[in-house]
Write an enzyme that holds these catalytic residues in place. Structure first.
Site, PDB file in Angstrom:
ATOM      1  N   ARG A 164       0.821  -1.215   0.000  1.00  0.00           N
ATOM      2  CA  ARG A 164       0.000   0.000   0.000  1.00  0.00           C
ATOM      3  C   ARG A 164       0.842   1.246   0.000  1.00  0.00           C
ATOM      4  O   ARG A 164       1.946   1.264   0.518  1.00  0.00           O
ATOM      5  CB  ARG A 164      -0.880   0.033   1.260  1.00  0.00           C
ATOM      6  CG  ARG A 164      -2.022  -0.930   1.308  1.00  0.00           C
ATOM      7  CD  ARG A 164      -3.189  -0.521   0.439  1.00  0.00           C
ATOM      8  NE  ARG A 164      -3.489   0.902   0.474  1.00  0.00           N
ATOM      9  CZ  ARG A 164      -4.348   1.485   1.294  1.00  0.00           C
ATOM     10  NH1 ARG A 164      -5.012   0.791   2.166  1.00  0.00           N
ATOM     11  NH2 ARG A 164      -4.555   2.783   1.231  1.00  0.00           N
ATOM     12  N   ARG A 191       3.475   4.637 -16.513  1.00  0.00           N
ATOM     13  CA  ARG A 191       3.919   4.423 -17.890  1.00  0.00           C
ATOM     14  C   ARG A 191       5.219   5.161 -18.194  1.00  0.00           C
ATOM     15  O   ARG A 191       5.923   4.828 -19.131  1.00  0.00           O
ATOM     16  CB  ARG A 191       2.845   4.879 -18.878  1.00  0.00           C
ATOM     17  CG  ARG A 191       1.507   4.223 -18.669  1.00  0.00           C
ATOM     18  CD  ARG A 191       1.524   2.774 -19.130  1.00  0.00           C
ATOM     19  NE  ARG A 191       0.238   2.147 -18.820  1.00  0.00           N
ATOM     20  CZ  ARG A 191       0.098   1.151 -17.969  1.00  0.00           C
ATOM     21  NH1 ARG A 191       1.142   0.664 -17.335  1.00  0.00           N
ATOM     22  NH2 ARG A 191      -1.088   0.620 -17.742  1.00  0.00           N
ATOM     23  N   CYS A 243      -7.264   2.530 -12.678  1.00  0.00           N
ATOM     24  CA  CYS A 243      -7.593   3.693 -11.854  1.00  0.00           C
ATOM     25  C   CYS A 243      -9.074   3.658 -11.494  1.00  0.00           C
ATOM     26  O   CYS A 243      -9.898   3.193 -12.286  1.00  0.00           O
ATOM     27  CB  CYS A 243      -7.302   4.985 -12.612  1.00  0.00           C
ATOM     28  SG  CYS A 243      -5.570   5.223 -13.016  1.00  0.00           S
ATOM     29  N   GLU A 293     -12.187   6.639  -5.131  1.00  0.00           N
ATOM     30  CA  GLU A 293     -12.255   6.242  -3.724  1.00  0.00           C
ATOM     31  C   GLU A 293     -13.690   6.462  -3.235  1.00  0.00           C
ATOM     32  O   GLU A 293     -14.413   7.314  -3.758  1.00  0.00           O
ATOM     33  CB  GLU A 293     -11.270   7.097  -2.927  1.00  0.00           C
ATOM     34  CG  GLU A 293     -11.021   6.645  -1.523  1.00  0.00           C
ATOM     35  CD  GLU A 293     -10.315   5.308  -1.425  1.00  0.00           C
ATOM     36  OE1 GLU A 293     -10.620   4.575  -0.468  1.00  0.00           O
ATOM     37  OE2 GLU A 293      -9.472   4.999  -2.284  1.00  0.00           O
ATOM     38  N   ARG A 322      -4.245   6.893  -3.772  1.00  0.00           N
ATOM     39  CA  ARG A 322      -3.864   5.662  -3.074  1.00  0.00           C
ATOM     40  C   ARG A 322      -3.438   4.613  -4.099  1.00  0.00           C
ATOM     41  O   ARG A 322      -4.031   4.513  -5.164  1.00  0.00           O
ATOM     42  CB  ARG A 322      -5.027   5.135  -2.240  1.00  0.00           C
ATOM     43  CG  ARG A 322      -5.400   6.012  -1.068  1.00  0.00           C
ATOM     44  CD  ARG A 322      -6.671   5.478  -0.391  1.00  0.00           C
ATOM     45  NE  ARG A 322      -6.983   6.146   0.838  1.00  0.00           N
ATOM     46  CZ  ARG A 322      -7.717   7.261   0.931  1.00  0.00           C
ATOM     47  NH1 ARG A 322      -8.199   7.840  -0.158  1.00  0.00           N
ATOM     48  NH2 ARG A 322      -7.975   7.798   2.106  1.00  0.00           N
ATOM     49  N   TYR A 326       3.591   6.131   2.889  1.00  0.00           N
ATOM     50  CA  TYR A 326       2.617   7.219   2.991  1.00  0.00           C
ATOM     51  C   TYR A 326       3.375   8.534   2.983  1.00  0.00           C
ATOM     52  O   TYR A 326       4.229   8.754   3.836  1.00  0.00           O
ATOM     53  CB  TYR A 326       1.768   7.055   4.256  1.00  0.00           C
ATOM     54  CG  TYR A 326       0.895   5.834   4.166  1.00  0.00           C
ATOM     55  CD1 TYR A 326      -0.404   5.936   3.682  1.00  0.00           C
ATOM     56  CD2 TYR A 326       1.384   4.575   4.503  1.00  0.00           C
ATOM     57  CE1 TYR A 326      -1.197   4.806   3.549  1.00  0.00           C
ATOM     58  CE2 TYR A 326       0.597   3.447   4.365  1.00  0.00           C
ATOM     59  CZ  TYR A 326      -0.693   3.567   3.886  1.00  0.00           C
ATOM     60  OH  TYR A 326      -1.466   2.457   3.734  1.00  0.00           O
ATOM     61  N   ARG A 350      -2.057   6.428   8.017  1.00  0.00           N
ATOM     62  CA  ARG A 350      -1.446   5.307   8.720  1.00  0.00           C
ATOM     63  C   ARG A 350      -0.182   5.760   9.444  1.00  0.00           C
ATOM     64  O   ARG A 350       0.927   5.423   9.046  1.00  0.00           O
ATOM     65  CB  ARG A 350      -1.096   4.175   7.745  1.00  0.00           C
ATOM     66  CG  ARG A 350      -2.259   3.409   7.153  1.00  0.00           C
ATOM     67  CD  ARG A 350      -3.095   2.657   8.172  1.00  0.00           C
ATOM     68  NE  ARG A 350      -2.372   1.727   8.992  1.00  0.00           N
ATOM     69  CZ  ARG A 350      -2.283   0.422   8.777  1.00  0.00           C
ATOM     70  NH1 ARG A 350      -2.905  -0.112   7.748  1.00  0.00           N
ATOM     71  NH2 ARG A 350      -1.602  -0.364   9.592  1.00  0.00           N
TER      72      ARG A 350
END
Length: 120
Positions: free
Chosen positions: A6, A62, A74, A77, A89, A107, A115
């Site tokens: 993540r 890319r 893609c 959220e 994210r 992050y 987080r």
């Protein structure tokens, strides 16, 4: 085995250059911290909050040498009230034998608040 790696970051403005640069910065940090190889990546999911619509973040992937053929998707959220704005994210699905507790989730910027236990 496939592990999920993540990461998240934010931008201050919804401009194509900002979205692409922030996404590239995040992916390059994920690559560096986890020593990722493109041919071991099964796929990458990228989500953006509703306030980002200037660019597909996949464009950044890319641009990285050797990553052209990695499948990327893609998506939006979930628009949770009071969620972090202008957030990108990433979920990298990576083929590895590395134990889950040795994966480095990244992050950056304002996304460190998502987080704090995993942020450096």
């Amino acid at each position: 085995m496939i592990r999920g790696i993540r990461g998240a970051t934010t931008v201050s403005e919804d401009r194509e250059v900002d979205v692409v640069e922030a996404t590239e910065e995040l992916l390059r940090e994920l690559i560096r911290e986890n020593q990722l190889l493109a041919d071991q990546v099964a796929s990458i999911f990228i989500s953006v909050t509703d306030d980002l619509s200037s660019a597909f973040p996949a464009k950044a992937i890319r641009e990285i040498d050797g990553w052209t053929y990695v499948p990327v998707m893609c998506m939006r959220e979930i628009p949770v009230i009071q969620s972090l704005p202008k957030c990108i994210r990433i979920m990298v699905h990576y083929n590895t034998t590395i134990p889950q507790n040795q994966i480095h989730h990244i992050y950056l910027r304002e996304a460190k608040a998502l987080r704090p236990d995993l942020s450096k």
